[in-house]
Design a protein around this motif. Structure first.
Motif, PDB file in Angstrom:
ATOM      1  N   GLU A 135       0.828  -1.192   0.000  1.00  0.00           N
ATOM      2  CA  GLU A 135       0.000   0.000   0.000  1.00  0.00           C
ATOM      3  C   GLU A 135       0.870   1.252   0.000  1.00  0.00           C
ATOM      4  O   GLU A 135       2.038   1.217   0.357  1.00  0.00           O
ATOM      5  CB  GLU A 135      -0.949   0.045   1.201  1.00  0.00           C
ATOM      6  N   ARG A 136       0.258   2.351  -0.419  1.00  0.00           N
ATOM      7  CA  ARG A 136       0.878   3.676  -0.313  1.00  0.00           C
ATOM      8  C   ARG A 136      -0.105   4.542   0.448  1.00  0.00           C
ATOM      9  O   ARG A 136      -1.313   4.435   0.255  1.00  0.00           O
ATOM     10  CB  ARG A 136       1.139   4.294  -1.685  1.00  0.00           C
ATOM     11  N   VAL A 137       0.417   5.419   1.289  1.00  0.00           N
ATOM     12  CA  VAL A 137      -0.434   6.281   2.105  1.00  0.00           C
ATOM     13  C   VAL A 137       0.030   7.725   1.952  1.00  0.00           C
ATOM     14  O   VAL A 137       1.222   8.012   2.057  1.00  0.00           O
ATOM     15  CB  VAL A 137      -0.375   5.872   3.594  1.00  0.00           C
ATOM     16  N   VAL A 138      -0.924   8.626   1.674  1.00  0.00           N
ATOM     17  CA  VAL A 138      -0.653  10.061   1.611  1.00  0.00           C
ATOM     18  C   VAL A 138      -1.759  10.784   2.365  1.00  0.00           C
ATOM     19  O   VAL A 138      -2.788  10.199   2.699  1.00  0.00           O
ATOM     20  CB  VAL A 138      -0.564  10.590   0.155  1.00  0.00           C
ATOM     21  N   GLU A 139      -1.534  12.057   2.615  1.00  0.00           N
ATOM     22  CA  GLU A 139      -2.522  12.884   3.301  1.00  0.00           C
ATOM     23  C   GLU A 139      -3.004  13.964   2.340  1.00  0.00           C
ATOM     24  O   GLU A 139      -2.214  14.527   1.592  1.00  0.00           O
ATOM     25  CB  GLU A 139      -1.860  13.514   4.526  1.00  0.00           C
ATOM     26  N   SER A 140      -4.301  14.247   2.392  1.00  0.00           N
ATOM     27  CA  SER A 140      -4.811  15.312   1.521  1.00  0.00           C
ATOM     28  C   SER A 140      -4.269  16.648   2.014  1.00  0.00           C
ATOM     29  O   SER A 140      -4.172  16.902   3.206  1.00  0.00           O
ATOM     30  CB  SER A 140      -6.348  15.326   1.496  1.00  0.00           C
ATOM     31  N   GLY A 141      -3.893  17.460   1.061  1.00  0.00           N
ATOM     32  CA  GLY A 141      -3.298  18.751   1.389  1.00  0.00           C
ATOM     33  C   GLY A 141      -4.247  19.891   1.090  1.00  0.00           C
ATOM     34  O   GLY A 141      -5.470  19.746   1.151  1.00  0.00           O
ATOM     35  N   TYR A 142      -3.643  20.998   0.735  1.00  0.00           N
ATOM     36  CA  TYR A 142      -4.395  22.198   0.409  1.00  0.00           C
ATOM     37  C   TYR A 142      -5.440  21.881  -0.654  1.00  0.00           C
ATOM     38  O   TYR A 142      -5.182  21.144  -1.596  1.00  0.00           O
ATOM     39  CB  TYR A 142      -3.433  23.285  -0.099  1.00  0.00           C
ATOM     40  N   ALA A 143      -6.606  22.399  -0.505  1.00  0.00           N
ATOM     41  CA  ALA A 143      -7.727  22.195  -1.424  1.00  0.00           C
ATOM     42  C   ALA A 143      -8.184  20.736  -1.455  1.00  0.00           C
ATOM     43  O   ALA A 143      -8.821  20.297  -2.401  1.00  0.00           O
ATOM     44  CB  ALA A 143      -7.397  22.696  -2.830  1.00  0.00           C
ATOM     45  N   GLY A 144      -7.808  19.953  -0.415  1.00  0.00           N
ATOM     46  CA  GLY A 144      -8.261  18.568  -0.323  1.00  0.00           C
ATOM     47  C   GLY A 144      -7.623  17.620  -1.322  1.00  0.00           C
ATOM     48  O   GLY A 144      -8.082  16.499  -1.513  1.00  0.00           O
ATOM     49  N   ARG A 145      -6.525  18.024  -1.963  1.00  0.00           N
ATOM     50  CA  ARG A 145      -5.913  17.223  -3.036  1.00  0.00           C
ATOM     51  C   ARG A 145      -4.933  16.192  -2.491  1.00  0.00           C
ATOM     52  O   ARG A 145      -4.212  16.440  -1.527  1.00  0.00           O
ATOM     53  CB  ARG A 145      -5.172  18.124  -4.018  1.00  0.00           C
ATOM     54  N   PHE A 146      -4.917  15.019  -3.126  1.00  0.00           N
ATOM     55  CA  PHE A 146      -3.896  14.012  -2.881  1.00  0.00           C
ATOM     56  C   PHE A 146      -3.419  13.458  -4.215  1.00  0.00           C
ATOM     57  O   PHE A 146      -4.135  13.519  -5.219  1.00  0.00           O
ATOM     58  CB  PHE A 146      -4.397  12.885  -1.960  1.00  0.00           C
ATOM     59  N   VAL A 147      -2.183  12.932  -4.229  1.00  0.00           N
ATOM     60  CA  VAL A 147      -1.580  12.432  -5.477  1.00  0.00           C
ATOM     61  C   VAL A 147      -0.765  11.175  -5.196  1.00  0.00           C
ATOM     62  O   VAL A 147       0.007  11.126  -4.246  1.00  0.00           O
ATOM     63  CB  VAL A 147      -0.637  13.499  -6.103  1.00  0.00           C
ATOM     64  N   PHE A 148      -0.945  10.170  -6.045  1.00  0.00           N
ATOM     65  CA  PHE A 148      -0.094   8.980  -6.065  1.00  0.00           C
ATOM     66  C   PHE A 148       0.610   8.988  -7.421  1.00  0.00           C
ATOM     67  O   PHE A 148      -0.036   8.816  -8.457  1.00  0.00           O
ATOM     68  CB  PHE A 148      -0.910   7.695  -5.911  1.00  0.00           C
ATOM     69  N   LEU A 149       1.925   9.207  -7.416  1.00  0.00           N
ATOM     70  CA  LEU A 149       2.720   9.254  -8.646  1.00  0.00           C
ATOM     71  C   LEU A 149       3.397   7.913  -8.907  1.00  0.00           C
ATOM     72  O   LEU A 149       3.581   7.111  -8.000  1.00  0.00           O
ATOM     73  CB  LEU A 149       3.785  10.346  -8.543  1.00  0.00           C
TER      74      LEU A 149
END
Length: 144
Positions: free
Chosen positions: A75-89
Motif C-alpha cells: 500500500e501507499r499512504v498520503v494525506e490530503s493537502g491544500y484544497a483537499g488534493r492528494f496524489v499517487f505518482l
C-alpha cells in the motif's frame, strides 16, 4: 571543401568530415535521450483525488490509501493537502483500491480502478459525517 579524387569521386576534407560526424553523433544521442524519457514517462500512471464535504468544502488532512497487487509494499499512504488534493505518482499498471478516511467521517472506498500504461485518473472522494451509534438509557424515579 572537397578534393577531386582520381576515380572521379569527391571526398570531403578533414574539417567537413568532422562536422558531419559530430552532427550525426549529436542527433543519435538526442534521439536516444528522448526515447528513454518517453519510455519512462509512458509506463507511469498517476492517481489524483479531491476530498470534500457534502457542502463542497475541501478536507485537508484526510488519509488516502492506495492498495493493489502491483504495489511492492502492499500500500501507499498520503494525506490530503491544500484544497483537499492528494496524489499517487509513478503507479505501475494494475487494479487498485483507493480508501479515504478521517476521524468523525464515514470511510470512502473506490474499488476496481484499472490502470493501463500512462493512465491518469482523478477521483472525487466525498466524506459524509459518520453516523453515531449508541444506546440512550433514560432512568427516572417516578413520583409516588
Amino acid at each position: 571543401m572537397s578534393v577531386k579524387a582520381r576515380s572521379g569521386v569527391r571526398r570531403l576534407n578533414g574539417s567537413a568530415h568532422g562536422v558531419i560526424t559530430v552532427c550525426l553523433i549529436g542527433g543519435v544521442m538526442a534521439f536516444l535521450a528522448a526515447s528513454m524519457a518517453t519510455a519512462q514517462t509512458v509506463q507511469d500512471c498517476t492517481i489524483t483525488g479531491t476530498v470534500y464535504l457534502p457542502t463542497g468544502d475541501a478536507v485537508m488532512g484526510a488519509t488516502a490509501r492506495l492498495t493493489g497487487d502491483s504495489i511492492v509494499a502492499g500500500e501507499r499512504v498520503v494525506e490530503s493537502g491544500y484544497a483537499g488534493r492528494f496524489v499517487f505518482l509513478s503507479v505501475p499498471p494494475g487494479t487498485y483500491t483507493v480508501t479515504v478516511s478521517m476521524e468523525g467521517f464515514a470511510t470512502f472506498v473506490q474499488e476496481n480502478i484499472v490502470l493501463t500504461t500512462g493512465d491518469r485518473v482523478d477521483i472525487r472522494a466525498p466524506l459524509e459525517i459518520a453516523a453515531i451509534e449508541g444506546t440512550v438509557v433514560v432512568s427516572s424515579d417516578l413520583p409516588a
